[in-house]
Design a protein around this motif. Structure first.
Motif, PDB file in Angstrom:
ATOM      1  N   GLN A   1     -48.143 -11.632  22.360  1.00 45.31           N
ATOM      2  CA  GLN A   1     -47.404 -11.251  21.157  1.00 45.31           C
ATOM      3  C   GLN A   1     -48.136 -10.190  20.335  1.00 45.31           C
ATOM      4  O   GLN A   1     -47.612  -9.722  19.331  1.00 45.31           O
ATOM      5  N   VAL A   2     -49.355  -9.831  20.757  1.00 42.57           N
ATOM      6  CA  VAL A   2     -50.198  -8.934  19.957  1.00 42.57           C
ATOM      7  C   VAL A   2     -50.623  -7.728  20.786  1.00 42.57           C
ATOM      8  O   VAL A   2     -51.097  -7.884  21.910  1.00 42.57           O
ATOM      9  N   GLU A   3     -50.436  -6.526  20.220  1.00 42.04           N
ATOM     10  CA  GLU A   3     -50.988  -5.301  20.806  1.00 42.04           C
ATOM     11  C   GLU A   3     -52.154  -4.870  19.908  1.00 42.04           C
ATOM     12  O   GLU A   3     -51.997  -4.797  18.690  1.00 42.04           O
ATOM     13  N   PHE A   4     -53.296  -4.610  20.520  1.00 41.18           N
ATOM     14  CA  PHE A   4     -54.468  -4.191  19.762  1.00 41.18           C
ATOM     15  C   PHE A   4     -54.693  -2.695  19.914  1.00 41.18           C
ATOM     16  O   PHE A   4     -54.316  -2.089  20.917  1.00 41.18           O
ATOM     17  N   VAL A   5     -55.318  -2.090  18.904  1.00 40.06           N
ATOM     18  CA  VAL A   5     -55.780  -0.710  19.026  1.00 40.06           C
ATOM     19  C   VAL A   5     -56.784  -0.719  20.181  1.00 40.06           C
ATOM     20  O   VAL A   5     -57.694  -1.554  20.204  1.00 40.06           O
ATOM     21  N   PRO A   6     -56.628   0.160  21.174  1.00 36.93           N
ATOM     22  CA  PRO A   6     -57.495   0.120  22.361  1.00 36.93           C
ATOM     23  C   PRO A   6     -58.977   0.064  22.013  1.00 36.93           C
ATOM     24  O   PRO A   6     -59.459   0.807  21.163  1.00 36.93           O
ATOM     25  N   GLY A   7     -59.671  -0.872  22.670  1.00 39.96           N
ATOM     26  CA  GLY A   7     -61.111  -1.013  22.504  1.00 39.96           C
ATOM     27  C   GLY A   7     -61.539  -1.725  21.238  1.00 39.96           C
ATOM     28  O   GLY A   7     -62.722  -1.748  20.931  1.00 39.96           O
ATOM     29  N   THR A   8     -60.577  -2.299  20.473  1.00 40.51           N
ATOM     30  CA  THR A   8     -60.918  -2.985  19.218  1.00 40.51           C
ATOM     31  C   THR A   8     -60.208  -4.331  19.148  1.00 40.51           C
ATOM     32  O   THR A   8     -59.419  -4.692  20.016  1.00 40.51           O
ATOM     33  N   THR A   9     -60.519  -5.061  18.101  1.00 39.77           N
ATOM     34  CA  THR A   9     -59.787  -6.299  17.802  1.00 39.77           C
ATOM     35  C   THR A   9     -58.848  -6.083  16.612  1.00 39.77           C
ATOM     36  O   THR A   9     -58.423  -7.034  15.968  1.00 39.77           O
ATOM     37  N   THR A  10     -58.525  -4.836  16.326  1.00 38.29           N
ATOM     38  CA  THR A  10     -57.600  -4.492  15.246  1.00 38.29           C
ATOM     39  C   THR A  10     -56.181  -4.492  15.798  1.00 38.29           C
ATOM     40  O   THR A  10     -55.890  -3.759  16.750  1.00 38.29           O
ATOM     41  N   PRO A  11     -55.287  -5.310  15.227  1.00 36.16           N
ATOM     42  CA  PRO A  11     -53.914  -5.342  15.748  1.00 36.16           C
ATOM     43  C   PRO A  11     -53.173  -4.038  15.444  1.00 36.16           C
ATOM     44  O   PRO A  11     -53.234  -3.527  14.335  1.00 36.16           O
ATOM     45  N   ALA A  12     -52.488  -3.505  16.469  1.00 32.27           N
ATOM     46  CA  ALA A  12     -51.666  -2.305  16.294  1.00 32.27           C
ATOM     47  C   ALA A  12     -50.213  -2.685  16.028  1.00 32.27           C
ATOM     48  O   ALA A  12     -49.509  -1.995  15.294  1.00 32.27           O
ATOM     49  N   LYS A  13     -49.760  -3.799  16.618  1.00 37.16           N
ATOM     50  CA  LYS A  13     -48.386  -4.281  16.432  1.00 37.16           C
ATOM     51  C   LYS A  13     -48.358  -5.751  16.829  1.00 37.16           C
ATOM     52  O   LYS A  13     -49.021  -6.152  17.794  1.00 37.16           O
ATOM     53  N   VAL A  14     -47.576  -6.542  16.082  1.00 37.17           N
ATOM     54  CA  VAL A  14     -47.469  -7.969  16.371  1.00 37.17           C
ATOM     55  C   VAL A  14     -45.997  -8.339  16.454  1.00 37.17           C
ATOM     56  O   VAL A  14     -45.200  -7.951  15.597  1.00 37.17           O
ATOM     57  N   SER A  15     -45.646  -9.103  17.479  1.00 35.21           N
ATOM     58  CA  SER A  15     -44.279  -9.592  17.658  1.00 35.21           C
ATOM     59  C   SER A  15     -44.192 -11.004  17.084  1.00 35.21           C
ATOM     60  O   SER A  15     -44.847 -11.924  17.581  1.00 35.21           O
ATOM     61  N   VAL A  16     -43.409 -11.164  16.018  1.00 32.89           N
ATOM     62  CA  VAL A  16     -43.291 -12.465  15.341  1.00 32.89           C
ATOM     63  C   VAL A  16     -41.899 -13.054  15.588  1.00 32.89           C
ATOM     64  O   VAL A  16     -41.259 -13.571  14.686  1.00 32.89           O
ATOM     65  N   VAL A  17     -41.451 -12.998  16.835  1.00 33.00           N
ATOM     66  CA  VAL A  17     -40.141 -13.522  17.215  1.00 33.00           C
ATOM     67  C   VAL A  17     -40.200 -15.037  17.362  1.00 33.00           C
ATOM     68  O   VAL A  17     -41.277 -15.634  17.368  1.00 33.00           O
TER      69      VAL A  17
END
Length: 168
Positions: free
Chosen positions: A117-133
């Protein structure tokens, strides 16, 4: 679904009862087919894009429920008195619900759950987009006791039968 139960009444003032059931709740149309909507949530202090809406891949919840209890109905000087106690145990598998973006990110990083459900900024633990379905979450368990005490007081002298009911 199925349900079976038994009632035993050894006296006219005392009753024992018990049930066991398997219950199923299918996802509703909103949980399945609500349109996807893009928004933003603050996750780890950063405004993060989120996608919310329905999820056509949901499957039904299943619950196993057990109840046992007893009731007493007063007679004689205790006429009008009613008391009952019931124990319940409910175990629901694949509960349908939603989790916040922050909870999804935390669980992904801490336990590896919900990382799809989570896409991270490549190489980090910073979320780029989260699916809250809507999701089939793990499990919900609850158990406890339900008590009831009641008294019916007939009111005399009225043109029609009437009574006051007190219930706790």
């Amino acid at each position: 679904t199925w349900k079976y139960g038994a009632v035993y009444e050894p006296f006219d003032w005392l009753m024992f009862r018990g049930t066991r059931s398997r219950d199923i709740r299918a996802p509703n149309s909103a949980e399945l087919y609500s349109p996807k909507v893009t928004g933003f949530q603050t996750i780890n202090g950063i405004l993060t894009p989120t996608v919310s809406g329905g999820n056509a891949e949901l499957f039904p919840e299943e619950a196993d429920t057990t109840t046992v209890g007893m009731s007493i109905v007063g007679g004689g000087v205790l006429q009008g008195l009613r008391a009952s106690v019931d124990y319940y145990d409910i175990d629901i598998q694949d509960v349908i619900g939603t989790l916040s973006g922050q909870v999804l990110v935390n669980r992904c990083l801490q336990t590896g759950a919900y990382c799809d459900q989570v896409e991270f900024v490549p190489g980090t633990t910073t979320p780029a987009k989260v699916s809250v379905v809507s999701l089939n979450l793990n499990r919900l368990e609850t158990s406890g006791f339900d008590f009831e005490l009641g008294y019916r007081l007939p009111l005399a002298g009225l043109s029609t039968p009437a009574a006051l009911d007190f219930r706790v």
